[in-house]
Design an enzyme around this catalytic site. Structure first.
Site, PDB file in Angstrom:
ATOM      1  N   ARG A   1       0.842  -1.170   0.062  1.00  0.00           N
ATOM      2  CA  ARG A   1       0.220  -0.092  -0.310  1.00  0.00           C
ATOM      3  C   ARG A   1       0.934   1.489   0.319  1.00  0.00           C
ATOM      4  O   ARG A   1       0.408   2.410  -0.297  1.00  0.00           O
ATOM      5  CB  ARG A   1      -1.091  -0.008   1.296  1.00  0.00           C
TER       6      ARG A   1
ATOM      7  N   LYS B   1      -9.330 -21.975  11.451  1.00  0.00           N
ATOM      8  CA  LYS B   1      -8.284 -23.170  10.917  1.00  0.00           C
ATOM      9  C   LYS B   1      -8.477 -24.767  10.709  1.00  0.00           C
ATOM     10  O   LYS B   1      -8.699 -25.412  10.002  1.00  0.00           O
ATOM     11  CB  LYS B   1      -6.801 -23.071  12.066  1.00  0.00           C
TER      12      LYS B   1
END
Ligand SMILES: NC(=O)c1ccc[n+]([C@@H]2O[C@H](COP(=O)([O-])OP(=O)(O)OC[C@H]3O[C@@H](n4cnc5c(N)ncnc54)[C@H](OP(=O)(O)O)[C@@H]3O)[C@@H](O)[C@H]2O)c1
Length: 423
Positions: free
Chosen positions: A46, A204
């Site tokens: 960014r 997960k």
């Protein structure tokens, strides 16, 4: 001569920087071992003004310079979040690139769509880094253990919460103090909600369950409880009874369906998961051929995660045509099962005659029997105390009903606490 794979990075933060450093450090080793030579062609960020491990001309803030570059073979998504990560992954696949990602959030939310697009374009997705960082658990499940029917998987999948629980056990500090310590050490985010409420571990577990059972699961299919309401008194009591409190992620076969759950559990001191401390992760599995297995290591951090990303890059470079291993199209049902469990129960009480007997009677009425009990009573003007109990195996709904009745009987100074005991 080794073939050269050109890699484009979406993100050059903790994991991206670790990957570049690892590639630089071990380039020869990787080439010698795998026959693959790797080159980072470009990295998306960014902020172009930050100092980086790559030279300036390789840094861009225009995703098209990676997604649209015909020379880039593998796009590595290490930027995180859902958008624009998901759109960039899909564009990379549509443009004929293989993708490696460390992003469990995007896989848990959009894995099915991402894998469908990959299959349509004959491309691969590597996601070893999305679960348990440096522990090669995805490859173990899809490779070394492929011949096993796994009956049970139990993991400590979130390093932040394991660190917090370790500190609460070892120093006797509160959840809030242990969290502040984890944040000061860079082990917890400024907003720790995903970690402490069990959502990161659930993401997960969902990925592991889908590749283990080749079926599609949703977060709504799971029981998810965090550690943010745990009190020091219960950590101490667990210790007195011979347990450690751990945030466990459990996938268990149960009468044709799979029970998925993430919640704090008391683990007996002599179980290997009890000694997994600090920010370490572990996965315990029971296969029908192998029996019990345990995997242990660093579940996060720049280098351990970079190691997992690198393993995917090398694997895809060596076997660009290999088959997808995530096929969540089958229909093994995932459904929470209210199975039997042993419980740790704590009843905050006003000290009155006959009160412990009443608690025991109500539990007995629901066929919940006690194996150990401790009572601490403060003999001052408050006359308060706690009754702490370990039960034999009991049905979850019976335990819930008994707790409701005990609370309604007016003997408690505040609501009771119930934690499940693992095995
Ligand atoms: N850190 C770990 O230990 C770990 C472990 C396992 C998995 N993961 C996963 O790995 C992924 C990356 O984590 P991380 O810790 O490396 O994150 P990070 O340190 O925050 O780095 C993110 C990188 O992506 C760039 N980025 C973010 N949004 C962007 C956008 N919209 N456009 C362009 N660039 C953008 C950032 O640019 P700037 O540098 O300019 O800000 C930064 O370079 C996440 O999915 C995370 O869950 C991390």
């Amino acid at each position: 001569m080794a073939s050269c794979t050109k890699v484009g990075l979406l993100g050059l933060g903790t994991v991206g920087t670790g990957l570049v450093e690892l590639l630089t450090r071990n380039a020869h080793l990787i080439e010698n071992k795998s026959g693959v030579s790797l080159e980072v062609s470009r990295a998306l960020v960014r902020d172009l003004s930050k100092p980086r491990v790559l030279s300036k001309e390789l840094i861009t803030n225009d995703p098209e310079e990676i997604l649209g570059d015909p020379d880039i073979n593998i796009v590595v998504e290490v930027m995180g979040g859902i958008e624009p990560a998901k759109s960039y992954i899909l564009r990379a696949l549509e443009n004929g690139k293989n993708v490696v990602t460390a992003n469990k959030a995007v896989l848990a939310a959009h894995g099915l769509e991402i894998f469908e697009v990959a299959a349509r374009h004959g491309r691969q997705i590597g996601f070893e880094a999305s679960v348990c960082g440096g522990i090669p658990i995805i490859r173990a499940i899809t490779g070394g253990l492929v011949g096993n029917r796994v009956e049970e998987l139990v993991g400590i999948l979130n390093g932040t919460t394991n660190y917090i629980l370790t500190r609460m056990h070892e120093e006797g500090i509160t959840f809030a103090d242990a969290l502040a310590e984890a944040q000061a050490k860079g082990l917890a985010e400024a907003d720790p909600t995903f970690d402490v409420k069990g959502i990161d571990a659930a993401h997960k577990l969902l990925i592991l369950a889908e590749i283990l059972f080749q079926s599609r699961a949703e977060l709504e299919d799971m029981v998810i409880e965090g550690i943010d309401t745990l009190e020091s008194i219960d950590i101490e009591a667990a210790q007195e009874f011979g347990f450690r409190v751990k945030l466990l992620a459990l996938a268990t076969r149960n009468n044709g369906s799979i029970d998925l759950r993430v919640h704090p559990s008391l683990v007996p001191n002599d179980h290997p998961l009890a000694s997994v401390s600090n920010e370490f992760n572990a996965v315990f599995m029971r296969g029908d051929a192998t029996g019990e297995l345990i995997f242990y290591g660093k579940g996060a951090g720049s280098m351990p995660t970079a190691s997992a990303v690198l393993s995917d890059i090398v694997e895809i470079s060596r076997n660009p045509e290999s088959r997808l291993i995530w096929d969540p199209g089958k229909s093994v049902p995932f459904a929470p099962v209210e199975g039997d469990s042993r419980y740790y129960l704590r009843f905050p009480i006003f000290d009155r005659p006959g009160l412990i007997g009443r608690i025991a009677t109500i539990l007995g009425d629901h066929s919940i029997s006690i194996t150990h009990a401790l009572a601490d009573l403060v003999c001052d003007e408050t006359n308060r105390g706690n009754v702490k109990i370990i039960t034999h195996r009991g049905n979850a709904s019976a335990v819930r009903q008994a707790l409701k009745e005990i609370e309604a009987s007016g003997v408690l100074s505040s609501p009771p606490v119930a934690l499940r005991i693992f095995h």
